[in-house]
Design an enzyme around this catalytic site. Structure first.
Site, PDB file in Angstrom:
ATOM      1  N   ASP A 171       0.968  -1.256  -0.183  1.00 15.65           N
ATOM      2  CA  ASP A 171       0.041  -0.001  -0.059  1.00 15.65           C
ATOM      3  C   ASP A 171       0.703   1.332   0.185  1.00 15.65           C
ATOM      4  OD1 ASP A 171      -1.934  -1.709   0.564  1.00 15.65           O
ATOM      5  OD2 ASP A 171      -3.239  -0.344   1.645  1.00 15.65           O
ATOM      6  N   ARG A 199     -11.674   5.120 -12.559  1.00 15.11           N
ATOM      7  CA  ARG A 199     -12.209   4.368 -11.520  1.00 15.11           C
ATOM      8  C   ARG A 199     -10.995   4.366 -10.363  1.00 15.11           C
ATOM      9  NH1 ARG A 199     -10.990  -0.817 -10.143  1.00 15.11           N
ATOM     10  NH2 ARG A 199     -12.853  -2.000  -9.378  1.00 15.11           N
ATOM     11  N   ASP A 201      -9.574   2.664  -7.809  1.00 13.03           N
ATOM     12  CA  ASP A 201      -9.855   1.095  -7.251  1.00 13.03           C
ATOM     13  C   ASP A 201      -9.539   1.265  -5.856  1.00 13.03           C
ATOM     14  OD1 ASP A 201      -9.362  -1.852  -7.756  1.00 13.03           O
ATOM     15  OD2 ASP A 201      -7.349  -1.494  -6.774  1.00 13.03           O
ATOM     16  N   GLU A 243     -14.791   2.957  -6.141  1.00  6.15           N
ATOM     17  CA  GLU A 243     -14.713   1.368  -5.930  1.00  6.15           C
ATOM     18  C   GLU A 243     -14.683   0.974  -4.716  1.00  6.15           C
ATOM     19  OE1 GLU A 243     -13.543  -2.867  -5.918  1.00  6.15           O
ATOM     20  OE2 GLU A 243     -12.140  -1.524  -5.582  1.00  6.15           O
TER      21      GLU A 243
END
Ligand code: NOJ
Ligand code: CA
Length: 557
Positions: A171, A199, A201, A243
């Site tokens: 991450d 988008r 994610d 998302e």
């Protein structure tokens, strides 16, 4: 400029790797996708969502990005991408791409530099490090079939790094201002390249704080507002899509006050539609739609039936999860991370009526519909393949070898085409369905009869009526648990939608319905009839769309 174009869009999701191979090397590419734009335009979709195509080791199908500003050379060059984008725009098709911002691949140069940089340096702190694997214990493990912890040991850094997904996807550390700036630079790179939206994610997991679930933190929303200000300030009508696979209330929070994402995926709707189809009862759909109907101005849900992941059941109650797993994933190979890794057609027993009914609901409930490539022709899946590969097989174009996906041999990086007797490319393919012709009135009866032609007809009908994309929704009390009835209404038009979820004919009492002006279409199934008393009789597993003139006689549910 068509403002808020995304309100009326019909989105089609695909992975360039598995769509169409233009150069015979067995891997789908931008040249191939460009050749298939006519098909997509005739299907009637108005926007393409491309799954990740940046340089990647492909250990998570591209959600493990190794370079954010390069097209993976296996799919072509940036110039090929630009040619594709121009060709899509020339046909009036918008294109949305991915911004995988929560994590990178461990092969990304940022991670390779971080693990070697001095502890505490800004370079090291591009990612989240720790001396112990005990911190942030409140964060759930998402890929629980593959990972047991959100920490992984790095022998080079001699420290643990944080990962919410696979351990090869460290991450990024959004507490580091250089990371925040680097992600903005990537966002601007693709918006400058001309994409119509991004988008975002896994966007709910950007920050970590001790004592929390590390999801949906205020800092995450603050950063989203910053991204949105840049979009609004510099990029006009481009959109951000969240998302966030959580409860309705949490997911809704990613619209902010209309100052975060324009669109959020409506994850909670999917299990409700599947449960309703299984039980033959409508109430679950109405309940979840009611609780999510109110969104800030300019915001829109993205509704979908299936996507490239498993049907996630993580936000379901234990009882409902058990019911859905027992109903739809009796074989343990159909399950993944508490979800169901199957495509739409096999999920519903390849029952044409159920596929069409599901699509008819998708196209008439509030939100912008998203079609997963291949579902429009009833493609199947392959539960023998690992992870989610079984529902990521090549698009089936013809009955020729490889389903017409490539003139060469399918590359090992592409899942093999489906070739079982029921769903194989020999039977299920675009050419057999000629669905592009479905939109034209002169199409032959057999072509019009195909699933693909039905889906194309529904899309073209939907596109003629703005109420589907922009209208309010009111549910009607038709006093029959098997029926779902609602009205989509704008100032200019009202459309009545009636769906029969049961296996038997159901009568809709005429006193429960407003006067019908015009039967728009049997959205799914056989046309409705009327009985001697004027009641509408709905065929089993069917959906009808009607134009109505007034709402005076409505009995709200
Ligand atoms: C959500 C994507 O849809 C999924 O395919 C991916 O594995 C995870 N995010 C991690 O990026
Ligand atoms: Ca190729």
């Amino acid at each position: 400029m068509n403002s808020e174009w995304y309100m009326d869009a019909v989105i089609y999701a695909l992975h360039v790797k598995t769509f169409f191979d233009g150069n015979g090397d067995g891997i789908g590419d931008f040249a191939g996708l460009t050749l298939k734009l006519d098909y997509l335009a005739s299907l009637g979709v108005t926007c393409l969502w491309l799954l990740p195509f940046c340089e990647s080791p492909l250990r998570d199908d591209g959600y493990d990005v190794a370079h954010y500003e390069r097209v993976d050379p296996r799919y072509g060059s940036l110039a090929d991408f630009r040619r594709f984008l121009d060709a899509a725009h020339a046909r009036g098709l918008r294109v949305v791409t991915e911004l995988v911002l929560n994590h990178t691949s461990d092969a990304h140069p940022w991670f390779q530099a971080a693990r070697r940089a001095p502890a505490g340096s800004s370079k090291r702190n591009f990612y989240v490090w720790s001396d112990t694997d005990r911190r942030y214990a409140g964060a759930r493990v998402i890929f629980r079939d593959a990972e047991t912890s959100n920490w992984a040991w790095d022998p080079i850094a001699r420290a643990y790094y944080w990962h919410r997904f696979f351990s090869h996807q460290p991450d990024l550390n959004f507490d580091n201002p250089r990371v925040r700036r680097a992600v903005i630079k990537v966002m601007r790179f693709w918006l400058d390249a001309g994409v119509d939206g991004l988008r975002l994610d896994a966007v709910s997991h950007l920050y970590e704080r001790e004592g929390t679930s590390c999801d949906n933190l205020p800092e995450t929303h603050e950063y989203l507002r910053e991204l949105r200000r840049i979009v609004d300030g510099h990029y006009g009508d481009r959109v951000l899509i969240a998302e966030v696979n959580q409860s309705p209330a949490v997911t809704r929070s990613y619209f902010g006050e209309g100052d975060e994402c324009h669109i959020c995926f409506h994850f909670p709707l999917v299990p409700r539609i599947l449960a309703a189809l299984r039980r033959g009862e409508a109430s679950g759909i109405a309940d979840v739609v009611r609780t999510t109907a109110d969104v800030p101005a300019g915001c829109q849900w993205a509704v979908f039936l299936r996507n490239h992941d498993d049907v996630s059941l993580s936000a379901e109650t234990a009882a409902e999860r058990d019911f859905l797993l027992a109903s739809y994933a009796p074989d343990s190979r159909m399950r993944l991370n508490q979800g169901i890794r199957r495509r739409l057609a096999p999920l519903v027993g390849n029952d044409r009526r159920r596929i069409e009914l599901a699509f008819a609901l998708l196209f008439s409930l509030p939100g912008t519909p998203v079609i997963y490539y291949g579902d429009e022709i009833g493609m199947g899946d392959n539960v023998a393949l690992p992870d989610r590969d079984g529902l990521r097989t090549p698009m089936q174009w013809t009955a020729d070898a490889t389903g017409g996906f490539t003139t060469g041999a399918v590359s090992p990086i592409v899942p093999p085409p489906i070739d079982d007797p029921e769903f194989g490319y020999q039977t299920v393919n675009v050419a057999a369905q000629s669905l592009g012709d479905g939109a034209r009135d002169d199409a032959s009866a057999s072509r019009r009869a195909s699933l693909g032609a039905s889906i194309a007809r529904m899309i073209h009908t939907r596109r003629k009526h703005r109420a589907f994309g922009r209208g309010t929704i009111e549910f009607l009390d038709v006093r029959n648990p098997h029926l779902l009835a609602f009205v989509r209404r704008t100032a200019d038009e009202s459309i009545l939608v009636v769906a029969n979820l049961s296996d038997a004919v159901q009568l809709v009492a005429c006193d429960g319905l407003p006067p019908v002006e015009r039967h728009l279409a049997p959205a799914a199934g056989e046309p409705a009839g009327t009985d001697a008393n004027g009641s509408i009789s709905m065929q089993p597993i069917s959906c009808q769309w009607f134009e109505i003139s007034s709402l005076r006689s409505l009995t709200p549910a």
